[in-house]
Design a protein around this motif. Structure first.
Motif, PDB file in Angstrom:
ATOM      1  N   GLU A  45     -14.228 -22.673  -7.117  1.00  0.00           N
ATOM      2  CA  GLU A  45     -14.997 -22.621  -8.367  1.00  0.00           C
ATOM      3  C   GLU A  45     -14.417 -23.509  -9.459  1.00  0.00           C
ATOM      4  O   GLU A  45     -15.150 -24.175 -10.185  1.00  0.00           O
ATOM      5  CB  GLU A  45     -15.077 -21.179  -8.857  1.00  0.00           C
ATOM      6  N   GLN A  46     -13.095 -23.502  -9.601  1.00  0.00           N
ATOM      7  CA  GLN A  46     -12.460 -24.209 -10.709  1.00  0.00           C
ATOM      8  C   GLN A  46     -12.198 -25.685 -10.432  1.00  0.00           C
ATOM      9  O   GLN A  46     -12.093 -26.481 -11.366  1.00  0.00           O
ATOM     10  CB  GLN A  46     -11.137 -23.520 -11.082  1.00  0.00           C
ATOM     11  N   TYR A  47     -12.048 -26.040  -9.165  1.00  0.00           N
ATOM     12  CA  TYR A  47     -11.697 -27.416  -8.812  1.00  0.00           C
ATOM     13  C   TYR A  47     -12.604 -27.928  -7.694  1.00  0.00           C
ATOM     14  O   TYR A  47     -12.129 -28.282  -6.613  1.00  0.00           O
ATOM     15  CB  TYR A  47     -10.227 -27.494  -8.393  1.00  0.00           C
ATOM     16  N   PRO A  48     -13.904 -27.992  -7.936  1.00  0.00           N
ATOM     17  CA  PRO A  48     -14.847 -28.355  -6.866  1.00  0.00           C
ATOM     18  C   PRO A  48     -14.652 -29.766  -6.298  1.00  0.00           C
ATOM     19  O   PRO A  48     -15.105 -30.041  -5.195  1.00  0.00           O
ATOM     20  CB  PRO A  48     -16.217 -28.204  -7.530  1.00  0.00           C
ATOM     21  N   GLN A  49     -13.961 -30.632  -7.027  1.00  0.00           N
ATOM     22  CA  GLN A  49     -13.729 -31.990  -6.538  1.00  0.00           C
ATOM     23  C   GLN A  49     -12.373 -32.147  -5.849  1.00  0.00           C
ATOM     24  O   GLN A  49     -12.010 -33.242  -5.419  1.00  0.00           O
ATOM     25  CB  GLN A  49     -13.828 -32.988  -7.702  1.00  0.00           C
ATOM     26  N   SER A  50     -11.618 -31.074  -5.753  1.00  0.00           N
ATOM     27  CA  SER A  50     -10.291 -31.131  -5.146  1.00  0.00           C
ATOM     28  C   SER A  50     -10.374 -31.550  -3.677  1.00  0.00           C
ATOM     29  O   SER A  50     -11.316 -31.202  -2.964  1.00  0.00           O
ATOM     30  CB  SER A  50      -9.614 -29.755  -5.233  1.00  0.00           C
ATOM     31  N   THR A  51      -9.356 -32.264  -3.250  1.00  0.00           N
ATOM     32  CA  THR A  51      -9.284 -32.640  -1.834  1.00  0.00           C
ATOM     33  C   THR A  51      -8.958 -31.428  -0.954  1.00  0.00           C
ATOM     34  O   THR A  51      -9.038 -31.520   0.266  1.00  0.00           O
ATOM     35  CB  THR A  51      -8.223 -33.732  -1.614  1.00  0.00           C
ATOM     36  N   TRP A  52      -8.604 -30.321  -1.573  1.00  0.00           N
ATOM     37  CA  TRP A  52      -8.271 -29.092  -0.836  1.00  0.00           C
ATOM     38  C   TRP A  52      -9.487 -28.199  -0.578  1.00  0.00           C
ATOM     39  O   TRP A  52      -9.371 -27.159   0.070  1.00  0.00           O
ATOM     40  CB  TRP A  52      -7.205 -28.298  -1.589  1.00  0.00           C
ATOM     41  N   ILE A  53     -10.642 -28.597  -1.061  1.00  0.00           N
ATOM     42  CA  ILE A  53     -11.835 -27.758  -0.905  1.00  0.00           C
ATOM     43  C   ILE A  53     -12.177 -27.481   0.566  1.00  0.00           C
ATOM     44  O   ILE A  53     -12.486 -26.341   0.914  1.00  0.00           O
ATOM     45  CB  ILE A  53     -13.043 -28.351  -1.669  1.00  0.00           C
ATOM     46  N   PRO A  54     -12.126 -28.459   1.466  1.00  0.00           N
ATOM     47  CA  PRO A  54     -12.432 -28.131   2.868  1.00  0.00           C
ATOM     48  C   PRO A  54     -11.500 -27.053   3.435  1.00  0.00           C
ATOM     49  O   PRO A  54     -11.954 -26.126   4.107  1.00  0.00           O
ATOM     50  CB  PRO A  54     -12.241 -29.456   3.601  1.00  0.00           C
ATOM     51  N   GLN A  55     -10.197 -27.152   3.123  1.00  0.00           N
ATOM     52  CA  GLN A  55      -9.253 -26.152   3.607  1.00  0.00           C
ATOM     53  C   GLN A  55      -9.516 -24.796   2.957  1.00  0.00           C
ATOM     54  O   GLN A  55      -9.376 -23.753   3.604  1.00  0.00           O
ATOM     55  CB  GLN A  55      -7.806 -26.592   3.334  1.00  0.00           C
ATOM     56  N   ALA A  56      -9.899 -24.803   1.672  1.00  0.00           N
ATOM     57  CA  ALA A  56     -10.215 -23.552   0.986  1.00  0.00           C
ATOM     58  C   ALA A  56     -11.450 -22.900   1.604  1.00  0.00           C
ATOM     59  O   ALA A  56     -11.490 -21.680   1.803  1.00  0.00           O
ATOM     60  CB  ALA A  56     -10.421 -23.798  -0.509  1.00  0.00           C
ATOM     61  N   ARG A  57     -12.454 -23.706   1.913  1.00  0.00           N
ATOM     62  CA  ARG A  57     -13.666 -23.168   2.554  1.00  0.00           C
ATOM     63  C   ARG A  57     -13.327 -22.576   3.929  1.00  0.00           C
ATOM     64  O   ARG A  57     -13.804 -21.502   4.285  1.00  0.00           O
ATOM     65  CB  ARG A  57     -14.721 -24.258   2.714  1.00  0.00           C
ATOM     66  N   PHE A  58     -12.501 -23.295   4.679  1.00  0.00           N
ATOM     67  CA  PHE A  58     -12.102 -22.806   6.000  1.00  0.00           C
ATOM     68  C   PHE A  58     -11.307 -21.500   5.855  1.00  0.00           C
ATOM     69  O   PHE A  58     -11.555 -20.531   6.577  1.00  0.00           O
ATOM     70  CB  PHE A  58     -11.271 -23.863   6.741  1.00  0.00           C
ATOM     71  N   GLY A  59     -10.364 -21.488   4.918  1.00  0.00           N
ATOM     72  CA  GLY A  59      -9.566 -20.277   4.691  1.00  0.00           C
ATOM     73  C   GLY A  59     -10.421 -19.100   4.266  1.00  0.00           C
ATOM     74  O   GLY A  59     -10.215 -17.973   4.733  1.00  0.00           O
ATOM     75  N   LEU A  60     -11.389 -19.351   3.404  1.00  0.00           N
ATOM     76  CA  LEU A  60     -12.292 -18.290   2.977  1.00  0.00           C
ATOM     77  C   LEU A  60     -13.117 -17.783   4.163  1.00  0.00           C
ATOM     78  O   LEU A  60     -13.348 -16.578   4.299  1.00  0.00           O
ATOM     79  CB  LEU A  60     -13.198 -18.795   1.852  1.00  0.00           C
ATOM     80  N   GLY A  61     -13.502 -18.694   5.039  1.00  0.00           N
ATOM     81  CA  GLY A  61     -14.208 -18.280   6.255  1.00  0.00           C
ATOM     82  C   GLY A  61     -13.355 -17.356   7.112  1.00  0.00           C
ATOM     83  O   GLY A  61     -13.837 -16.350   7.626  1.00  0.00           O
ATOM     84  N   LEU A  62     -12.064 -17.677   7.234  1.00  0.00           N
ATOM     85  CA  LEU A  62     -11.163 -16.813   8.008  1.00  0.00           C
ATOM     86  C   LEU A  62     -11.007 -15.440   7.365  1.00  0.00           C
ATOM     87  O   LEU A  62     -10.914 -14.420   8.063  1.00  0.00           O
ATOM     88  CB  LEU A  62      -9.791 -17.478   8.159  1.00  0.00           C
ATOM     89  N   VAL A  63     -10.991 -15.411   6.036  1.00  0.00           N
ATOM     90  CA  VAL A  63     -10.921 -14.118   5.331  1.00  0.00           C
ATOM     91  C   VAL A  63     -12.153 -13.290   5.672  1.00  0.00           C
ATOM     92  O   VAL A  63     -12.055 -12.110   6.006  1.00  0.00           O
ATOM     93  CB  VAL A  63     -10.802 -14.320   3.799  1.00  0.00           C
ATOM     94  N   TYR A  64     -13.323 -13.930   5.617  1.00  0.00           N
ATOM     95  CA  TYR A  64     -14.554 -13.205   5.947  1.00  0.00           C
ATOM     96  C   TYR A  64     -14.548 -12.719   7.401  1.00  0.00           C
ATOM     97  O   TYR A  64     -15.000 -11.613   7.688  1.00  0.00           O
ATOM     98  CB  TYR A  64     -15.787 -14.065   5.682  1.00  0.00           C
ATOM     99  N   VAL A  65     -14.040 -13.526   8.323  1.00  0.00           N
ATOM    100  CA  VAL A  65     -13.946 -13.094   9.721  1.00  0.00           C
ATOM    101  C   VAL A  65     -13.065 -11.856   9.821  1.00  0.00           C
ATOM    102  O   VAL A  65     -13.403 -10.894  10.517  1.00  0.00           O
ATOM    103  CB  VAL A  65     -13.412 -14.228  10.630  1.00  0.00           C
ATOM    104  N   SER A  66     -11.946 -11.861   9.096  1.00  0.00           N
ATOM    105  CA  SER A  66     -11.047 -10.701   9.145  1.00  0.00           C
ATOM    106  C   SER A  66     -11.710  -9.449   8.586  1.00  0.00           C
ATOM    107  O   SER A  66     -11.318  -8.328   8.923  1.00  0.00           O
ATOM    108  CB  SER A  66      -9.740 -10.994   8.403  1.00  0.00           C
ATOM    109  N   GLN A  67     -12.730  -9.635   7.739  1.00  0.00           N
ATOM    110  CA  GLN A  67     -13.479  -8.513   7.178  1.00  0.00           C
ATOM    111  C   GLN A  67     -14.743  -8.214   7.990  1.00  0.00           C
ATOM    112  O   GLN A  67     -15.559  -7.399   7.578  1.00  0.00           O
ATOM    113  CB  GLN A  67     -13.863  -8.820   5.721  1.00  0.00           C
ATOM    114  N   GLN A  68     -14.901  -8.887   9.115  1.00  0.00           N
ATOM    115  CA  GLN A  68     -16.079  -8.742   9.984  1.00  0.00           C
ATOM    116  C   GLN A  68     -17.377  -9.132   9.285  1.00  0.00           C
ATOM    117  O   GLN A  68     -18.450  -8.641   9.627  1.00  0.00           O
ATOM    118  CB  GLN A  68     -16.181  -7.308  10.526  1.00  0.00           C
ATOM    119  N   ALA A  69     -17.296 -10.025   8.307  1.00  0.00           N
ATOM    120  CA  ALA A  69     -18.468 -10.518   7.579  1.00  0.00           C
ATOM    121  C   ALA A  69     -18.820 -11.895   8.141  1.00  0.00           C
ATOM    122  O   ALA A  69     -18.431 -12.924   7.585  1.00  0.00           O
ATOM    123  CB  ALA A  69     -18.174 -10.577   6.083  1.00  0.00           C
ATOM    124  N   MET A  70     -19.536 -11.900   9.247  1.00  0.00           N
ATOM    125  CA  MET A  70     -19.765 -13.136   9.986  1.00  0.00           C
ATOM    126  C   MET A  70     -20.737 -14.099   9.315  1.00  0.00           C
ATOM    127  O   MET A  70     -20.567 -15.311   9.419  1.00  0.00           O
ATOM    128  CB  MET A  70     -20.237 -12.835  11.407  1.00  0.00           C
TER     129      MET A  70
END
Length: 107
Positions: free
Chosen positions: A14-39
């Motif tokens: 949200e705060q740094y949408p142009q960051s080069t880390w956004i792809p990794q953040a999206r992937f990490g957030l996806g893993l968090v959702y998987v751990s919560q069974q939110a597919m």
């Protein structure tokens, strides 16, 4: 730990949408959702991570996790359609093994 990770990834996105880390953040957030069974939300994050990373490394991980989420949602043919075409392009033994495992499970 999961709540803090979700907050940190969401804050970065949200705060740094142009960051080069956004792809990794999206992937990490996806893993968090998987751990919560939110597919469904996990699938969305992995798809966004994949489109943001044309190089094979993170893109392959995101595509594999996309197939995993589709399989868990009961969309077996969609999982096969996501995983099968990438098998020939994978270089890493780890990626090949993981994709092959999910692909076999989807069949």
């Amino acid at each position: 730990m999961t709540v803090r990770a979700k907050m940190a990834f969401s804050h970065l996105i949200e705060q740094y949408p142009q960051s080069t880390w956004i792809p990794q953040a999206r992937f990490g957030l996806g893993l968090v959702y998987v751990s919560q069974q939110a597919m469904e939300p996990a699938l969305d994050q992995f798809r966004m991570a994949e489109t943001l990373t044309p190089q094979l490394g993170l893109s392959a991980d995101a595509r594999i996790m996309e197939g995993f989420c589709l399989m868990r949602l009961g969309h077996f043919q969609l999982a096969v359609d996501a995983l099968q075409p990438m098998m020939a392009d994978l270089k890493s033994a780890e990626h090949i093994a993981q994709a092959a495992f999910y692909l076999a499970e989807a069949y």
